[in-house]
Scaffold this motif. Structure first.
Motif, PDB file in Angstrom:
ATOM      1  N   THR A   1      66.634  41.149 -13.722  1.00 10.98           N
ATOM      2  CA  THR A   1      66.452  39.756 -13.332  1.00 10.98           C
ATOM      3  C   THR A   1      65.138  39.584 -12.557  1.00 10.98           C
ATOM      4  O   THR A   1      64.559  40.559 -12.054  1.00 10.98           O
ATOM      5  CB  THR A   1      67.601  39.282 -12.434  1.00 10.98           C
ATOM      6  N   GLY A   2      64.713  38.349 -12.434  1.00 10.13           N
ATOM      7  CA  GLY A   2      63.523  38.061 -11.654  1.00 10.13           C
ATOM      8  C   GLY A   2      63.673  38.474 -10.199  1.00 10.13           C
ATOM      9  O   GLY A   2      62.721  38.952  -9.571  1.00 10.13           O
ATOM     10  N   GLU A   3      64.871  38.293  -9.649  1.00 11.21           N
ATOM     11  CA  GLU A   3      65.121  38.671  -8.259  1.00 11.21           C
ATOM     12  C   GLU A   3      64.984  40.181  -8.069  1.00 11.21           C
ATOM     13  O   GLU A   3      64.438  40.648  -7.055  1.00 11.21           O
ATOM     14  CB  GLU A   3      66.513  38.218  -7.827  1.00 11.21           C
ATOM     15  N   GLN A   4      65.466  40.941  -9.021  1.00 12.17           N
ATOM     16  CA  GLN A   4      65.348  42.398  -8.933  1.00 12.17           C
ATOM     17  C   GLN A   4      63.896  42.845  -9.051  1.00 12.17           C
ATOM     18  O   GLN A   4      63.455  43.763  -8.349  1.00 12.17           O
ATOM     19  CB  GLN A   4      66.212  43.051 -10.020  1.00 12.17           C
ATOM     20  N   LEU A   5      63.146  42.172  -9.909  1.00  5.15           N
ATOM     21  CA  LEU A   5      61.718  42.485 -10.028  1.00  5.15           C
ATOM     22  C   LEU A   5      60.967  42.157  -8.748  1.00  5.15           C
ATOM     23  O   LEU A   5      60.110  42.924  -8.296  1.00  5.15           O
ATOM     24  CB  LEU A   5      61.108  41.713 -11.198  1.00  5.15           C
ATOM     25  N   LEU A   6      61.285  41.017  -8.150  1.00 11.83           N
ATOM     26  CA  LEU A   6      60.625  40.625  -6.908  1.00 11.83           C
ATOM     27  C   LEU A   6      60.911  41.636  -5.800  1.00 11.83           C
ATOM     28  O   LEU A   6      60.013  42.003  -5.033  1.00 11.83           O
ATOM     29  CB  LEU A   6      61.084  39.236  -6.476  1.00 11.83           C
ATOM     30  N   ALA A   7      62.148  42.101  -5.732  1.00  8.55           N
ATOM     31  CA  ALA A   7      62.491  43.104  -4.723  1.00  8.55           C
ATOM     32  C   ALA A   7      61.688  44.383  -4.942  1.00  8.55           C
ATOM     33  O   ALA A   7      61.224  45.012  -3.977  1.00  8.55           O
ATOM     34  CB  ALA A   7      63.988  43.408  -4.766  1.00  8.55           C
ATOM     35  N   ALA A   8      61.504  44.775  -6.204  1.00 12.64           N
ATOM     36  CA  ALA A   8      60.738  45.987  -6.507  1.00 12.64           C
ATOM     37  C   ALA A   8      59.271  45.819  -6.147  1.00 12.64           C
ATOM     38  O   ALA A   8      58.652  46.712  -5.540  1.00 12.64           O
ATOM     39  CB  ALA A   8      60.904  46.345  -7.980  1.00 12.64           C
ATOM     40  N   LEU A   9      58.682  44.672  -6.509  1.00  7.33           N
ATOM     41  CA  LEU A   9      57.285  44.414  -6.165  1.00  7.33           C
ATOM     42  C   LEU A   9      57.085  44.390  -4.650  1.00  7.33           C
ATOM     43  O   LEU A   9      56.086  44.903  -4.133  1.00  7.33           O
ATOM     44  CB  LEU A   9      56.828  43.086  -6.755  1.00  7.33           C
ATOM     45  N   THR A  10      58.046  43.799  -3.946  1.00  4.52           N
ATOM     46  CA  THR A  10      57.935  43.675  -2.495  1.00  4.52           C
ATOM     47  C   THR A  10      57.974  45.043  -1.817  1.00  4.52           C
ATOM     48  O   THR A  10      57.168  45.330  -0.925  1.00  4.52           O
ATOM     49  CB  THR A  10      59.051  42.776  -1.950  1.00  4.52           C
ATOM     50  N   LEU A  11      58.907  45.896  -2.242  1.00  2.00           N
ATOM     51  CA  LEU A  11      58.980  47.225  -1.644  1.00  2.00           C
ATOM     52  C   LEU A  11      57.710  48.015  -1.966  1.00  2.00           C
ATOM     53  O   LEU A  11      57.181  48.732  -1.105  1.00  2.00           O
ATOM     54  CB  LEU A  11      60.211  47.982  -2.146  1.00  2.00           C
ATOM     55  N   GLY A  12      57.206  47.863  -3.192  1.00  6.32           N
ATOM     56  CA  GLY A  12      55.960  48.525  -3.543  1.00  6.32           C
ATOM     57  C   GLY A  12      54.808  48.079  -2.658  1.00  6.32           C
ATOM     58  O   GLY A  12      54.013  48.899  -2.182  1.00  6.32           O
ATOM     59  N   ALA A  13      54.702  46.772  -2.425  1.00 11.03           N
ATOM     60  CA  ALA A  13      53.634  46.232  -1.590  1.00 11.03           C
ATOM     61  C   ALA A  13      53.772  46.690  -0.142  1.00 11.03           C
ATOM     62  O   ALA A  13      52.776  47.008   0.524  1.00 11.03           O
ATOM     63  CB  ALA A  13      53.629  44.710  -1.664  1.00 11.03           C
ATOM     64  N   GLN A  14      55.004  46.728   0.365  1.00 12.52           N
ATOM     65  CA  GLN A  14      55.225  47.165   1.743  1.00 12.52           C
ATOM     66  C   GLN A  14      54.821  48.624   1.931  1.00 12.52           C
ATOM     67  O   GLN A  14      54.171  48.988   2.924  1.00 12.52           O
ATOM     68  CB  GLN A  14      56.698  46.970   2.126  1.00 12.52           C
ATOM     69  N   ALA A  15      55.195  49.467   0.982  1.00 11.72           N
ATOM     70  CA  ALA A  15      54.851  50.888   1.076  1.00 11.72           C
ATOM     71  C   ALA A  15      53.343  51.091   0.966  1.00 11.72           C
ATOM     72  O   ALA A  15      52.744  51.877   1.712  1.00 11.72           O
ATOM     73  CB  ALA A  15      55.579  51.676  -0.011  1.00 11.72           C
ATOM     74  N   ALA A  16      52.706  50.374   0.031  1.00 11.45           N
ATOM     75  CA  ALA A  16      51.263  50.508  -0.157  1.00 11.45           C
ATOM     76  C   ALA A  16      50.499  50.060   1.085  1.00 11.45           C
ATOM     77  O   ALA A  16      49.467  50.649   1.439  1.00 11.45           O
ATOM     78  CB  ALA A  16      50.817  49.707  -1.376  1.00 11.45           C
ATOM     79  N   ALA A  17      50.985  49.017   1.753  1.00 14.01           N
ATOM     80  CA  ALA A  17      50.305  48.513   2.946  1.00 14.01           C
ATOM     81  C   ALA A  17      50.259  49.562   4.045  1.00 14.01           C
ATOM     82  O   ALA A  17      49.269  49.675   4.773  1.00 14.01           O
ATOM     83  CB  ALA A  17      51.000  47.252   3.455  1.00 14.01           C
ATOM     84  N   ILE A  18      51.316  50.344   4.178  1.00 14.95           N
ATOM     85  CA  ILE A  18      51.323  51.405   5.178  1.00 14.95           C
ATOM     86  C   ILE A  18      50.331  52.504   4.796  1.00 14.95           C
ATOM     87  O   ILE A  18      49.593  53.025   5.639  1.00 14.95           O
ATOM     88  CB  ILE A  18      52.745  51.970   5.350  1.00 14.95           C
ATOM     89  N   THR A  19      50.281  52.834   3.519  1.00 16.09           N
ATOM     90  CA  THR A  19      49.368  53.878   3.062  1.00 16.09           C
ATOM     91  C   THR A  19      47.907  53.508   3.321  1.00 16.09           C
ATOM     92  O   THR A  19      47.123  54.329   3.799  1.00 16.09           O
ATOM     93  CB  THR A  19      49.585  54.163   1.569  1.00 16.09           C
ATOM     94  N   VAL A  20      47.525  52.268   3.002  1.00 14.46           N
ATOM     95  CA  VAL A  20      46.117  51.891   3.168  1.00 14.46           C
ATOM     96  C   VAL A  20      45.739  51.731   4.642  1.00 14.46           C
ATOM     97  O   VAL A  20      44.553  51.714   4.978  1.00 14.46           O
ATOM     98  CB  VAL A  20      45.760  50.593   2.398  1.00 14.46           C
TER      99      VAL A  20
END
Length: 303
Positions: free
Chosen positions: A269-288
């Motif tokens: 679903t779109g909601e599941q995709l949004l959750a995946a994108l959000t977690l990806g963005a949160q993790a990447a922000a810490i890395t950079v």
């Protein structure tokens, strides 16, 4: 368990007028990030018996990554000399005859039952024999296991663009999820708007195409309406490992939601995709926010 298969190498990162050796490699970074996010993870790539090989093994072990499928090799570890321009990483590779480069299709084992998904990509897709080995891994397993591919295209590393484009044209239709940066899309489809280019890739057969654009965030193209997630604002130390960590966040989220399987991805679903994108963005922000490819541990993530 998510199997990551692709390059591990030593990033020679500038520091104080000299270079500091750090464990890295696009797929290797994703394996480390997945392990740190508490996702059951395995790694498949040759590890040299040279001193740099030990440097590569330590973070895998510390992150709880299963290295039982990693063959040991007397060949040397790949080196990547990193230079930074306005915080962006540029690489020069020393790879000829290396442990990873010489992986062949005959070296790819039958995967154990505990493997539930495969992530691959990076420069390991480019040269042979290792590129053919990764292609064989995908070909043998895509019918039963979900595949995520991030080509992470480095044009200066591609000696034969025609052959590499042909390989991508063979493997991308076998993937369930493809992640491409704006630069990747420009290389694949020069002069075309990134959204149109992403949809061209989607038309090849993947269920989901993820497009990342640094500060502009990430988008998911699929059978429904486009899903977008903003980038997380942070002070950037450098961008090494950002996309690799994003991939790990996406995979960890999909697994946590119970949709990292063939049926789950088809019915997502779109909601599941949004959750995946959000977690990806949160993790990447810490890395950079910190130097080098240093993905977050689970307890560092927002709750």
């Amino acid at each position: 368990m998510i199997l990551c298969s692709g390059e591990s190498l030593i990033d020679m990162v500038p520091e104080g007028g000299t270079f500091r050796p750090l464990a890295g490699g696009a797929v290797y970074n994703t394996a480390i990030a997945l392990g740190r996010l508490d996702a059951p993870t395995a790694y498949l790539w040759p590890i040299s018996r040279d001193p740099f090989g030990e440097v590569l093994l330590r973070p895998l072990t510390e992150a709880g990554v299963d290295i039982g499928l990693c063959p040991r090799s007397d060949r040397l570890t790949t080196l990547a000399l990193v230079t930074l321009t306005d915080g962006d990483a540029v690489y020069s590779f020393y790879d000829e005859g290396s442990a990873g480069r010489m992986l062949s299709p005959a070296d790819i084992p039958t995967l154990p039952d505990r493997i539930e998904a495969i992530f691959t990509g990076g420069i390991s897709l480019v040269p042979d024999p290792c590129g053919a080995a990764v292609e064989a891994l995908i070909e043998r397993n895509h019918a039963r296991l979900p595949i995520m591919i991030d080509p992470n295209i480095r044009p200066f590393f591609i000696a034969n663009p025609k052959a590499f484009r042909a390989r991508l044209h063979r493997i991308l239709p076998q993937a369930d999820i493809v992640k491409l940066s704006t630069d990747d899309l420009e290389w694949l489809h020069p002069g075309i708007d990134p959204e149109d280019a992403a949809r061209k890739v989607l038309a090849l057969g993947p269920k989901i195409v993820l497009q990342t654009g640094g500060a502009s965030g990430a988008r998911a193209f699929w059978s429904g309406e486009t899903v977008s997630a903003p980038a997380i604002r942070t002070t950037v130390a450098d961008t090494i490992g950002a996309g690799d960590t994003f991939n790990a966040g996406v995979l960890a989220s999909l697994r946590n939601q119970g949709v990292l399987n063939k049926d789950g991805i088809t019915e997502i679903t779109g909601e599941q995709l949004l959750a995946a994108l959000t977690l990806g963005a949160q993790a990447a922000a810490i890395t950079v926010s910190r130097p080098g490819a240093n993905p977050p541990w689970a307890d560092e993530m927002p709750t």
